[in-house]
Design an enzyme around this catalytic site. Structure first.
Site, PDB file in Angstrom:
ATOM      1  N   SER A 259       0.857  -1.177   0.000  1.00 16.03           N
ATOM      2  CA  SER A 259       0.000   0.000   0.000  1.00 16.03           C
ATOM      3  C   SER A 259       0.898   1.234   0.000  1.00 16.03           C
ATOM      4  O   SER A 259       1.500   1.578   1.017  1.00 16.03           O
ATOM      5  CB  SER A 259      -0.911  -0.007   1.234  1.00 16.03           C
ATOM      6  OG  SER A 259      -1.761   1.115   1.237  1.00 16.03           O
TER       7      SER A 259
ATOM      8  N   LYS B  85      -6.679   1.497  -3.660  1.00 15.25           N
ATOM      9  CA  LYS B  85      -6.372   1.028  -2.304  1.00 15.25           C
ATOM     10  C   LYS B  85      -6.547   2.144  -1.282  1.00 15.25           C
ATOM     11  O   LYS B  85      -7.092   1.921  -0.187  1.00 15.25           O
ATOM     12  CB  LYS B  85      -4.945   0.496  -2.257  1.00 15.25           C
ATOM     13  CG  LYS B  85      -4.436   0.144  -0.868  1.00 15.25           C
ATOM     14  CD  LYS B  85      -5.186  -1.024  -0.240  1.00 15.25           C
ATOM     15  CE  LYS B  85      -4.521  -1.442   1.073  1.00 15.25           C
ATOM     16  NZ  LYS B  85      -5.163  -2.606   1.691  1.00 15.25           N
TER      17      LYS B  85
ATOM     18  N   LYS C 289      -0.134   4.844   8.419  1.00 13.48           N
ATOM     19  CA  LYS C 289       0.688   5.138   7.240  1.00 13.48           C
ATOM     20  C   LYS C 289      -0.183   5.368   6.019  1.00 13.48           C
ATOM     21  O   LYS C 289       0.051   6.288   5.223  1.00 13.48           O
ATOM     22  CB  LYS C 289       1.682   3.998   7.016  1.00 13.48           C
ATOM     23  CG  LYS C 289       2.578   4.150   5.784  1.00 13.48           C
ATOM     24  CD  LYS C 289       2.050   3.394   4.578  1.00 13.48           C
ATOM     25  CE  LYS C 289       1.964   1.909   4.835  1.00 13.48           C
ATOM     26  NZ  LYS C 289       1.481   1.184   3.624  1.00 13.48           N
TER      27      LYS C 289
END
Length: 275
Positions: A72, A147, A215
């Protein structure tokens, strides 16, 4: 059905895979031996180190190979990887996954891939081995965009579920029974089913750590700000996660987002009464 060559910093994971029939090799050996190379790593920085660092995959990679990154990362990081690999006549797909640990274990991940259609078609058999669906979302970078959109929905959904369950607890209802009452209606969701039982049983062993999702929220904000896209709810969730960082919760499952709302309401799920 595939010959698997593996590399990881976790020695125990490598041993487990070796017992299952894989072969542990260096990054350079993977570049030499493999026609299709998959990365699934914590951040774009780590991806670039694995691919382009000293002794990395690209130091020996074959012309015509395909690199598929399941990490990701930001769309910019994905496009950077693709451009660098073009220098080696290697094609690249940014192909993040969704489904968490349970679907990874079951081989039922959802895969969203950006890149050339021909490269995507060539790795469909590989995707079918690990996922229940694989969709090409467009050019390189579009998989990462999908994503990040997924992560906005998932993490904000967990926050909303957390707020609702804490409301039920503090107001005097059993959150488990409230969950059972509403899960068949419009509020029902995969997030509701996955996270409420963990929250009420205080099981925060990580499937998806808050740190990894933090994150991802950082990547959402970075990309959104560059494109002048307002994301006010994501920005608030980022600050909630910052609070959880101060609380020492970053290595817990992202279901532990509920602890933020419990702190505000001075109640804990399962207590049925205020502290």
């Amino acid at each position: 059905g595939f010959d698997l060559v593996v590399n990881d910093v976790d020695g125990e994971s490598l041993e487990e895979l070796n017992r299952a029939g894989a072969a542990s090799k260096s990054l350079a050996e993977i570049g030499t031996d493999c026609d299709v190379i998959f990365t699934c790593l914590p951040s774009g920085t780590v991806v670039q180190e694995v691919l382009f660092g000293d002794g990395g995959v690209s130091s020996t990679i074959k012309k015509g190979a395909i690199v598929v990154d399941h990490s990701s990362v930001t769309p910019e990081e994905a496009r950077y990887g693709a451009e660098r690999l073009k220098e080696f006549s290697v094609r690249f797909l940014d192909a993040p996954v969704s489904g968490g640990e349970p679907k990874a274990v079951a081989g039922d991940l959802a895969i969203m891939a950006g890149g050339e259609e021909d490269a995507f078609n060539k790795v469909i058999p590989h995707f079918e081995a690990i996922g229940s669906s694989a969709i090409r979302t467009g050019d390189v970078g579009s998989g990462s965009i999908a994503k990040l959109a997924n992560q906005i929905i998932v993490n904000l959904s967990i926050a909303v579920v957390s707020e609702a369950m804490v409301f039920a607890e503090k107001a005097g209802a059993d959150p488990n029974l409230v969950y059972e009452a509403i899960r068949g209606g419009l509020a029902g969701s995969a997030v509701l089913d996955a996270k409420v039982p963990l929250m009420t049983s205080r099981n925060f062993q990580p499937g998806g750590k808050i740190s990894i999702n933090h994150k991802d929220m950082t990547n959402v904000l970075s990309s959104a700000h560059k494109l002048d896209i307002p994301v006010p709810l994501t920005a608030q969730l980022y600050e909630i996660m910052q609070t959880l960082k101060v609380m020492g919760c970053m290595n817990e499952d992202h279901g532990a987002i509920v602890k933020y709302f419990e702190m505000l309401a001075d109640v804990e799920l399962g207590s049925r009464s205020a502290k």
